[in-house]
Scaffold this motif. Structure first.
Motif, PDB file in Angstrom:
ATOM      1  N   GLN A 108       5.661   3.470  -5.963  1.00 30.55           N
ATOM      2  CA  GLN A 108       4.355   2.823  -6.097  1.00 30.55           C
ATOM      3  C   GLN A 108       4.123   2.350  -7.532  1.00 30.55           C
ATOM      4  O   GLN A 108       3.574   1.267  -7.753  1.00 30.55           O
ATOM      5  N   THR A 151       0.830  -1.213   0.000  1.00 29.50           N
ATOM      6  CA  THR A 151       0.000   0.000   0.000  1.00 29.50           C
ATOM      7  C   THR A 151       0.861   1.258   0.000  1.00 29.50           C
ATOM      8  O   THR A 151       2.059   1.216   0.319  1.00 29.50           O
ATOM      9  N   ARG A 152       0.222   2.364  -0.319  1.00 29.05           N
ATOM     10  CA  ARG A 152       0.914   3.660  -0.292  1.00 29.05           C
ATOM     11  C   ARG A 152       1.447   3.945   1.115  1.00 29.05           C
ATOM     12  O   ARG A 152       2.569   4.424   1.270  1.00 29.05           O
ATOM     13  N   THR A 153       0.657   3.636   2.128  1.00 28.39           N
ATOM     14  CA  THR A 153       1.080   3.871   3.509  1.00 28.39           C
ATOM     15  C   THR A 153       2.314   3.049   3.855  1.00 28.39           C
ATOM     16  O   THR A 153       3.241   3.555   4.490  1.00 28.39           O
TER      17      THR A 153
END
Length: 80
Positions: free
Chosen positions: A76, A2-4
């Motif tokens: 990403q 994920t981006r996080t």
């Protein structure tokens, strides 16, 4: 990933490996001007990204990456 997760991993190596102060790490931070990343740091970043994210950074692809947010976008785009 994920981006996080990407943001957390990047933040961790910026603090631990490149010794960048946490208050200088924010999405709009310019890699060179705000964070003080120089050409030697970029060599370290290439190695760290390969180890943490499993791909090699191509220098020509990094020419448009100026901010931390753009760096997150780049990672990403590579790890999906």
């Amino acid at each position: 990933m994920t981006r996080t997760e990407i943001e957390e991993k990047v933040k961790a190596f910026l603090i631990d490996d490149l010794e960048i102060e946490e208050e200088n790490i924010f999405p709009e931070a310019k890699l060179k001007e705000d964070m003080g990343i120089d050409s030697l740091d970029y060599v370290d970043i290439v190695v760290i990204v390969e180890k943490n994210f499993g791909f090699k950074i191509k220098p020509e692809e990094m020419t448009t990456v100026k901010t931390l947010s753009q760096f997150h976008d780049y990672i990403q785009s590579k790890v999906g």
